[in-house]
Write an enzyme that holds these catalytic residues in place. Structure first.
Site, PDB file in Angstrom:
ATOM      1  N   PRO A  11      20.750   1.164   8.336  1.00 49.18           N
ATOM      2  CA  PRO A  11      21.341   0.074   7.571  1.00 49.18           C
ATOM      3  C   PRO A  11      21.549   0.380   6.089  1.00 49.18           C
ATOM      4  O   PRO A  11      20.738   1.069   5.469  1.00 49.18           O
ATOM      5  CB  PRO A  11      20.322  -1.065   7.740  1.00 49.18           C
ATOM      6  N   ASN A  12      22.639  -0.154   5.596  1.00 52.19           N
ATOM      7  CA  ASN A  12      23.036  -0.100   4.179  1.00 52.19           C
ATOM      8  C   ASN A  12      23.564   1.265   3.729  1.00 52.19           C
ATOM      9  O   ASN A  12      24.048   1.385   2.608  1.00 52.19           O
ATOM     10  CB  ASN A  12      21.872  -0.538   3.255  1.00 52.19           C
ATOM     11  N   ARG A  19      26.043   1.559  -3.876  1.00 53.23           N
ATOM     12  CA  ARG A  19      24.676   1.034  -3.742  1.00 53.23           C
ATOM     13  C   ARG A  19      23.712   1.821  -4.634  1.00 53.23           C
ATOM     14  O   ARG A  19      23.522   3.022  -4.453  1.00 53.23           O
ATOM     15  CB  ARG A  19      24.247   1.185  -2.280  1.00 53.23           C
ATOM     16  N   TYR A  24      20.683   6.669  -5.298  1.00 49.76           N
ATOM     17  CA  TYR A  24      21.323   7.340  -4.162  1.00 49.76           C
ATOM     18  C   TYR A  24      22.523   8.201  -4.550  1.00 49.76           C
ATOM     19  O   TYR A  24      23.113   8.862  -3.691  1.00 49.76           O
ATOM     20  CB  TYR A  24      21.740   6.289  -3.116  1.00 49.76           C
ATOM     21  N   ASN A  75      18.606   9.523   9.383  1.00 47.35           N
ATOM     22  CA  ASN A  75      18.223   8.745   8.209  1.00 47.35           C
ATOM     23  C   ASN A  75      18.224   7.294   8.683  1.00 47.35           C
ATOM     24  O   ASN A  75      19.265   6.635   8.681  1.00 47.35           O
ATOM     25  CB  ASN A  75      19.197   8.949   7.055  1.00 47.35           C
ATOM     26  N   ALA A  78      15.962   1.746   6.000  1.00 46.83           N
ATOM     27  CA  ALA A  78      14.809   0.834   5.964  1.00 46.83           C
ATOM     28  C   ALA A  78      14.082   0.765   7.299  1.00 46.83           C
ATOM     29  O   ALA A  78      12.864   0.513   7.336  1.00 46.83           O
ATOM     30  CB  ALA A  78      15.270  -0.558   5.546  1.00 46.83           C
ATOM     31  N   GLU A  99      13.837  14.133  10.335  1.00 48.88           N
ATOM     32  CA  GLU A  99      13.954  12.899   9.537  1.00 48.88           C
ATOM     33  C   GLU A  99      14.458  13.262   8.146  1.00 48.88           C
ATOM     34  O   GLU A  99      13.922  14.188   7.529  1.00 48.88           O
ATOM     35  CB  GLU A  99      12.576  12.233   9.448  1.00 48.88           C
ATOM     36  N   HIS A 101      15.948  11.741   4.207  1.00 42.57           N
ATOM     37  CA  HIS A 101      16.198  10.674   3.236  1.00 42.57           C
ATOM     38  C   HIS A 101      16.885  11.281   2.028  1.00 42.57           C
ATOM     39  O   HIS A 101      16.569  12.415   1.626  1.00 42.57           O
ATOM     40  CB  HIS A 101      14.897   9.994   2.807  1.00 42.57           C
ATOM     41  N   ARG A 108       8.534   6.535  -4.469  1.00 44.08           N
ATOM     42  CA  ARG A 108       9.031   5.161  -4.649  1.00 44.08           C
ATOM     43  C   ARG A 108       7.959   4.145  -4.222  1.00 44.08           C
ATOM     44  O   ARG A 108       6.780   4.462  -4.215  1.00 44.08           O
ATOM     45  CB  ARG A 108      10.348   5.006  -3.868  1.00 44.08           C
TER      46      ARG A 108
END
Ligand code: DQA
Length: 148
Positions: A11-12, A19, A24, A75, A78, A99, A101, A108
């Site tokens: 998502p997103n 964004r 990012y 990725n 969330a 995985e 990111h 963070r």
């Protein structure tokens, strides 16, 4: 038979480019897709690339990788930090998983430190922006070629 990688985006990530660019960067998901396709071509790999804002669609895409792809770069955004369903789907399919990111999730908020994907991943690449994806494709190719 040539090997193939499925890149799954949660998502997103469709909003990359506008964004939170300070976190990012300015690249869009289409830019990331193009770079992944170029890297896959250079390594003679097939590439599937998808994004969804819906957990169930991500689960279905992961299930669909069985028999069509040989490894998964994910990725989960969330959902990384919340989704038992995505964890279970990756485990059910049993393909090698990397995985990724864009940001360094460990630098963070604390809620981003937990990953439901990490326990079943071959490895995790985070914090390198678009390079996180390209390094993950390289890592899967090395696994396919048994170079690691
Ligand atoms: C992200 C990190 C996640 O914590 C966040 O929810 C995202 C993007 C990343 O690529 O840095 O949406 O997965």
């Amino acid at each position: 038979m040539g090997k193939s990688v499925l890149v799954v985006n949660g998502p997103n990530l469709n909003m990359l480019g506008t964004r939170e660019p300070e976190i990012y960067g300015k690249l869009t998901l289409a830019d990331i897709q193009r770079a992944c396709e170029d890297r896959a071509n250079a390594r003679d790999l097939g590439l599937g690339f998808m994004q969804s804002n819906h957990e169930g669609e991500l689960v279905s895409a992961i299930q669909g990788a069985l028999g069509t792809h040989d490894g998964i770069v994910i990725n989960a955004a969330a959902y990384t930090h919340t989704s038992v369903a995505i964890h279970d789907a990756l485990k059910a399919v049993g393909l090698p998983v990397v995985e990724v990111h864009i940001s360094n999730t460990h630098a963070r908020e604390e809620f981003r430190h937990q990953s439901y994907i990490a326990p079943i991943a071959k490895g995790i690449i985070c914090g390198f922006g678009i390079d996180s994806y390209l390094l993950a494709i390289d890592a899967l190719d090395n696994i396919f070629q048994q170079r690691n």
